[in-house]
Design a protein around this motif. Structure first.
Motif, PDB file in Angstrom:
ATOM      1  N   ASN A  82     -90.541  36.314 -16.266  1.00  0.00           N
ATOM      2  CA  ASN A  82     -89.765  35.176 -16.718  1.00  0.00           C
ATOM      3  C   ASN A  82     -90.033  33.932 -15.858  1.00  0.00           C
ATOM      4  N   HIS A  83     -90.572  32.892 -16.506  1.00  0.00           N
ATOM      5  CA  HIS A  83     -90.853  31.630 -15.822  1.00  0.00           C
ATOM      6  C   HIS A  83     -91.754  31.834 -14.604  1.00  0.00           C
ATOM      7  N   TYR A  84     -92.632  32.811 -14.660  1.00  0.00           N
ATOM      8  CA  TYR A  84     -93.527  33.076 -13.532  1.00  0.00           C
ATOM      9  C   TYR A  84     -94.586  31.988 -13.428  1.00  0.00           C
ATOM     10  N   GLN A 128     -87.739  35.870  -5.959  1.00  0.00           N
ATOM     11  CA  GLN A 128     -88.250  36.324  -7.253  1.00  0.00           C
ATOM     12  C   GLN A 128     -89.418  37.275  -7.052  1.00  0.00           C
ATOM     13  N   CYS A 129     -90.277  36.972  -6.089  1.00  0.00           N
ATOM     14  CA  CYS A 129     -91.386  37.872  -5.790  1.00  0.00           C
ATOM     15  C   CYS A 129     -90.889  39.195  -5.231  1.00  0.00           C
ATOM     16  N   MET A 130     -89.955  39.118  -4.289  1.00  0.00           N
ATOM     17  CA  MET A 130     -89.433  40.334  -3.690  1.00  0.00           C
ATOM     18  C   MET A 130     -88.769  41.243  -4.733  1.00  0.00           C
ATOM     19  N   VAL A 131     -88.075  40.636  -5.685  1.00  0.00           N
ATOM     20  CA  VAL A 131     -87.390  41.413  -6.722  1.00  0.00           C
ATOM     21  C   VAL A 131     -88.383  41.942  -7.748  1.00  0.00           C
ATOM     22  N   ARG A 132     -89.422  41.163  -8.071  1.00  0.00           N
ATOM     23  CA  ARG A 132     -90.429  41.649  -9.017  1.00  0.00           C
ATOM     24  C   ARG A 132     -91.050  42.945  -8.521  1.00  0.00           C
ATOM     25  N   HIS A 133     -91.148  43.091  -7.215  1.00  0.00           N
ATOM     26  CA  HIS A 133     -91.728  44.296  -6.638  1.00  0.00           C
ATOM     27  C   HIS A 133     -90.954  45.545  -7.073  1.00  0.00           C
ATOM     28  N   ILE A 134     -89.650  45.418  -7.245  1.00  0.00           N
ATOM     29  CA  ILE A 134     -88.814  46.550  -7.665  1.00  0.00           C
ATOM     30  C   ILE A 134     -89.242  47.076  -9.028  1.00  0.00           C
ATOM     31  N   TYR A 135     -89.718  46.188  -9.879  1.00  0.00           N
ATOM     32  CA  TYR A 135     -90.007  46.551 -11.270  1.00  0.00           C
ATOM     33  C   TYR A 135     -91.493  46.724 -11.568  1.00  0.00           C
ATOM     34  N   GLN A 144     -79.818  47.806 -16.590  1.00  0.00           N
ATOM     35  CA  GLN A 144     -79.861  46.400 -16.996  1.00  0.00           C
ATOM     36  C   GLN A 144     -80.090  45.456 -15.814  1.00  0.00           C
ATOM     37  N   ASP A 145     -80.351  46.018 -14.629  1.00  0.00           N
ATOM     38  CA  ASP A 145     -80.393  45.130 -13.468  1.00  0.00           C
ATOM     39  C   ASP A 145     -81.632  44.247 -13.405  1.00  0.00           C
ATOM     40  N   HIS A 146     -82.600  44.465 -14.302  1.00  0.00           N
ATOM     41  CA  HIS A 146     -83.716  43.522 -14.390  1.00  0.00           C
ATOM     42  C   HIS A 146     -83.239  42.127 -14.821  1.00  0.00           C
ATOM     43  N   LYS A 147     -82.024  42.080 -15.396  1.00  0.00           N
ATOM     44  CA  LYS A 147     -81.468  40.786 -15.794  1.00  0.00           C
ATOM     45  C   LYS A 147     -81.227  39.894 -14.582  1.00  0.00           C
ATOM     46  N   LEU A 148     -81.054  40.517 -13.416  1.00  0.00           N
ATOM     47  CA  LEU A 148     -80.876  39.720 -12.199  1.00  0.00           C
ATOM     48  C   LEU A 148     -82.129  38.894 -11.926  1.00  0.00           C
ATOM     49  N   LEU A 149     -83.294  39.522 -12.122  1.00  0.00           N
ATOM     50  CA  LEU A 149     -84.557  38.812 -11.961  1.00  0.00           C
ATOM     51  C   LEU A 149     -84.719  37.737 -13.028  1.00  0.00           C
ATOM     52  N   VAL A 150     -84.394  38.085 -14.250  1.00  0.00           N
ATOM     53  CA  VAL A 150     -84.569  37.162 -15.367  1.00  0.00           C
ATOM     54  C   VAL A 150     -83.758  35.887 -15.163  1.00  0.00           C
ATOM     55  N   ARG A 151     -82.576  36.026 -14.578  1.00  0.00           N
ATOM     56  CA  ARG A 151     -81.677  34.871 -14.428  1.00  0.00           C
ATOM     57  C   ARG A 151     -81.911  34.074 -13.141  1.00  0.00           C
ATOM     58  N   MET A 152     -82.737  34.579 -12.253  1.00  0.00           N
ATOM     59  CA  MET A 152     -82.932  33.870 -10.988  1.00  0.00           C
ATOM     60  C   MET A 152     -83.556  32.495 -11.170  1.00  0.00           C
TER      61      MET A 152
END
Length: 323
Positions: A108-110, A91-98, A47-55
């Motif tokens: 989300n809100h990109y 947000q960019c750095m975290v998107r790389h994970i997924y 569920q850790d993609h939620k971290l990106l979603v909430r940023m």
């Protein structure tokens, strides 16, 4: 041609939106903090993609905080603005994970626009290390699922090209007519490109003469840019280039031009007579270099989580950032 009365009414609506929304933005920020803490505390990897979603709620909070302090309290510092743009970077750095786990994920809100606006501000702030990391990311992933570039905002392509020209960098081997180059490259790859503008209007004129030593000439060009921005800002709430409530009355495209000209010793106008360039946001004070903002506790938590759990997380290559 801009309608001055309409522009002033739009500005009043812009300020009212800040006042009316401040409590809601604060509440959403606190909700994001609780949700992010729960994911991290319970190590919910699936569920850790939620971290990106909430940023996005973090950046919204800081942008609202900046506007409140500048528009309502009359302050001139860029602290909240710096925080909001710092979130865009992460947000960019975290998107790389997924990028492989969720290749078709909805971002989300990109916004490609927000990425380029953050990049040019890093340049204005003198945050060289973070600027280089961000540019390398954009260069490597431009057009891919984590850096979609099908953007119709003319000023975004102008900002990107002015950044390239003034920093002696290239994308796809060029630093001129970057909008047409990207459009062509994305088409070759079968990627979305259809709304990238074919021409940039006033911004093409500015790019042709951005480094003119003639003060009168650059003053006239800035006047045309301000006119273009103002006409669109007057359409507040519409899906237009400057009408989306975010940077409606913040003429960052002009401020960046003034910044790069000043950096290489070219003359700039000392004062402006129009409404836009005398707005509070146009007159914030940016130091050279600008100090890094204090760590946002939620963003710090997110960054720490990814550094610990994902070796491929890009900031791990660079050690501490924004310090």
């Amino acid at each position: 041609m801009k309608n001055t009365k309409k522009l002033q009414l739009a500005y009043k609506g812009y300020v009212k939106n800040v006042v009316d929304g401040i409590e809601d933005v604060q509440m959403r920020y606190e909700e994001a903090q609780r949700e992010i803490f729960n994911v991290i505390e319970h190590h919910e990897v699936e569920q850790d993609h939620k971290l990106l979603v909430r940023m996005f709620r973090i950046s919204s909070y800081w942008l609202s905080e900046w506007k409140y302090r500048v528009l309502i309290k009359g302050e001139k510092n860029a602290m909240g603005l710096k925080q909001a743009q710092k979130v865009v970077f992460y947000q960019c750095m975290v998107r790389h994970i997924y990028k492989d786990r969720y290749p078709n994920m909805m971002l989300n809100h990109y916004s490609f626009k927000l990425n380029i606006v953050a990049l040019i501000h890093f340049s204005m702030y003198g945050w060289k290390k973070e600027e280089d990391v961000f540019f390398d990311f954009i260069e490597k992933y431009l057009g891919e699922n984590i850096m979609r570039a099908n953007d119709d905002n003319r000023h975004v392509w102008y900002l990107l090209e002015l950044y390239l020209r003034s920093s002696d960098k290239t994308l796809f081997g060029v630093n001129q007519n970057i909008h047409t180059r990207v459009r062509s490259k994305l088409a070759e790859k079968g990627l979305d490109h259809d709304i990238i503008p074919e021409e940039l209007g006033i911004y093409s004129e500015v790019l042709d003469r951005w480094n003119t030593p003639d003060l009168d000439e650059i003053t006239q060009l800035i006047g045309k840019m301000s006119e273009y921005h103002s006409v669109l800002a007057a359409e507040l709430g519409q899906s237009l280039e400057f009408g989306d409530f975010r940077y409606t009355f913040y003429p960052h495209e002009i401020l960046f031009l003034l910044h790069v000209r000043k950096r290489i010793g070219l003359p700039n106008p000392e004062h402006f007579d129009d409404f836009l360039m005398n707005s509070p946001e146009a007159n914030i004070e940016i130091q050279d270099p600008e100090p890094y903002p204090d760590q946002d506790p939620i963003l710090q938590m997110v960054d720490g989580y990814y550094r610990k759990n994902y070796p491929e997380y890009i900031p791990n290559k660079y050690g501490k950032l924004f310090e």
